[in-house]
Design a protein around this motif. Structure first.
Motif, PDB file in Angstrom:
ATOM      1  N   VAL A 298       0.805  -1.229   0.000  1.00 36.03           N
ATOM      2  CA  VAL A 298       0.000   0.000   0.000  1.00 36.03           C
ATOM      3  C   VAL A 298       0.835   1.274   0.000  1.00 36.03           C
ATOM      4  O   VAL A 298       1.930   1.331   0.563  1.00 36.03           O
ATOM      5  N   SER A 299       0.273   2.303  -0.646  1.00 36.19           N
ATOM      6  CA  SER A 299       0.770   3.672  -0.526  1.00 36.19           C
ATOM      7  C   SER A 299      -0.409   4.565  -0.166  1.00 36.19           C
ATOM      8  O   SER A 299      -1.569   4.207  -0.392  1.00 36.19           O
ATOM      9  N   GLY A 300      -0.093   5.736   0.397  1.00 34.05           N
ATOM     10  CA  GLY A 300      -1.172   6.643   0.767  1.00 34.05           C
ATOM     11  C   GLY A 300      -0.651   7.970   1.276  1.00 34.05           C
ATOM     12  O   GLY A 300       0.561   8.195   1.368  1.00 34.05           O
ATOM     13  N   GLU A 301      -1.579   8.858   1.617  1.00 35.10           N
ATOM     14  CA  GLU A 301      -1.250  10.155   2.205  1.00 35.10           C
ATOM     15  C   GLU A 301      -1.624  10.131   3.679  1.00 35.10           C
ATOM     16  O   GLU A 301      -2.757   9.791   4.045  1.00 35.10           O
ATOM     17  N   VAL A 302      -0.668  10.484   4.532  1.00 39.19           N
ATOM     18  CA  VAL A 302      -0.892  10.449   5.977  1.00 39.19           C
ATOM     19  C   VAL A 302      -1.837  11.582   6.380  1.00 39.19           C
ATOM     20  O   VAL A 302      -1.676  12.729   5.965  1.00 39.19           O
TER      21      VAL A 302
ATOM     22  N   VAL B 254       3.346   8.393   1.330  1.00 40.13           N
ATOM     23  CA  VAL B 254       4.196   7.375   1.931  1.00 40.13           C
ATOM     24  C   VAL B 254       3.850   5.993   1.400  1.00 40.13           C
ATOM     25  O   VAL B 254       2.788   5.765   0.811  1.00 40.13           O
ATOM     26  N   VAL B 255       4.768   5.078   1.640  1.00 36.74           N
ATOM     27  CA  VAL B 255       4.551   3.662   1.388  1.00 36.74           C
ATOM     28  C   VAL B 255       4.782   2.947   2.713  1.00 36.74           C
ATOM     29  O   VAL B 255       5.586   3.398   3.541  1.00 36.74           O
ATOM     30  N   LEU B 256       4.061   1.853   2.934  1.00 36.36           N
ATOM     31  CA  LEU B 256       4.163   1.147   4.207  1.00 36.36           C
ATOM     32  C   LEU B 256       4.955  -0.141   4.073  1.00 36.36           C
ATOM     33  O   LEU B 256       4.796  -0.887   3.100  1.00 36.36           O
ATOM     34  N   ASN B 257       5.793  -0.393   5.078  1.00 34.55           N
ATOM     35  CA  ASN B 257       6.279  -1.741   5.325  1.00 34.55           C
ATOM     36  C   ASN B 257       5.223  -2.388   6.214  1.00 34.55           C
ATOM     37  O   ASN B 257       5.085  -2.015   7.378  1.00 34.55           O
TER      38      ASN B 257
END
Length: 334
Positions: A61-65, A75-78
């Motif tokens: 996933v990627s997204g805006e915090v 950002v991208v999540l681990n």
């Protein structure tokens, strides 16, 4: 929020779900994009005891915090959440943490996944998307890190340079293709065979990776031929083939999770000193290196990704299940 919810075997429903609640030490992301992983397919087929319906699947996933110290950042999540305190976490092998959990699971601890409009994640798992990496392609960082880790541990197991090895990759999905791209473009390997029964998938992979493409029963896949085999399928039959075709002293890197058990030629493994290594995920260091690889285009174009609307995600799962999906990776857009 809207979410694609796993409600039963081969059942996904696009419906309203509660928004995540703010928790200390965590951030909420408005999701840009989320990728379908092979492990999501295992759940879809009812074969994953760690994912029990009803559940929002997904962890790439990627997204805006939306809140906290990263607010407003893309950002991208681990998605691998670990304790940070055990012997593995404190020695750079946090991927082996006995308390590890991942987004999109509810056993042993529930963490809703990313096939939704929003998700909550620990701040420690957040990485800013580097320049050069498109925010909608960024979810591919997670499977790329899996593949990078597999290549690195395979390289460490060998007694000659990886670039001089005859290599078999079983499976033309995202992990198989990514292993091949890393081997070819970063490790300078020239002798790669990739096998898959899906001719359409092989044709698609051939646009991006310099390798020989064959069906699993092709005569190019001979006994005792390969220095290293990457089994990204994880079927009993693929493991049986891997041990048959690996050279004495060679290595099998087992990444696939499709079947948990089955017969295997342990006699050959023992008599011919074959190394068999299982690998599931990656370290934080691998993930960071992956972001650099992707931002710098070291594995080339990511045009092999196919984008679909989240609301149509159920159709994407069905097409992957039916074998009619050509793309090695489908990413869903809310």
């Amino acid at each position: 929020m809207k979410a694609l919810v796993y409600t039963g075997t081969q059942e996904l429903v696009y419906r309203d779900e509660p928004n995540p609640i703010e928790v200390s030490g965590e951030s909420i992301l408005k999701i840009h994009a989320s990728g379908i992983c092979g492990s999501d397919m295992h759940a879809y087929h009812g074969h994953d005891e760690r994912r029990i319906p009803p559940l929002i699947l997904g962890h790439e996933v990627s997204g805006e915090v939306q809140n906290g110290k990263f607010k407003g950042k893309d950002v991208v999540l681990n998605p691998l959440i670990t304790c940070g305190k055990c012997e593995y976490c404190t020695s750079g092998r946090e991927h082996l943490c006995p308390h590890r959990i991942i987004l999109g699971m509810n056993k042993p601890i529930e963490r809703q996944g990313v096939f939704a409009e929003f998700v909550s994640t620990p701040d420690t798992n957040i990485y800013e998307i580097p320049d050069g990496l498109d925010k909608n392609e960024a979810p591919v960082a997670e499977p790329t890190a899996v593949s990078l880790h597999a290549v690195l541990i395979g390289e460490q197991s060998l007694k000659k340079p990886l670039s001089e090895c005859k290599i078999l990759i079983q499976g033309g999905g995202a992990i198989g293709l990514l292993c091949g791209l890393i081997l070819s473009k970063i490790k300078n390997c020239k002798n790669i065979i990739l096998s898959d029964p899906n001719k359409l998938r092989l044709n698609e992979c051939s646009k991006y990776l310099d390798a020989k493409y064959v069906a699993p029963d092709h005569n190019e896949i001979e006994s005792n031929k390969f220095d290293i085999v990457f089994d990204t399928v994880g079927l009993e039959i693929s493991r049986q083939q891997a041990i048959e075709v690996v050279k004495p002293g060679g290595s099998i890197i087992h990444i696939g999770l499709t079947q948990p058990a089955g017969t295997f030629n342990f006699r050959k493994m023992t008599l011919q000193e074959v190394t068999v290594i299982g690998t599931y995920c990656y370290t934080n260091k691998d993930f960071e290196q992956t972001l650099s690889i992707l931002a710098n285009k070291e594995i080339g174009s990511l045009d092999w990704i196919e984008f679909r609307d989240l609301k149509n995600g159920g159709d994407a799962f069905k097409q992957i299940h039916d074998g009619t999906c050509v793309a090695p990776k489908i990413i869903l857009i809310p």
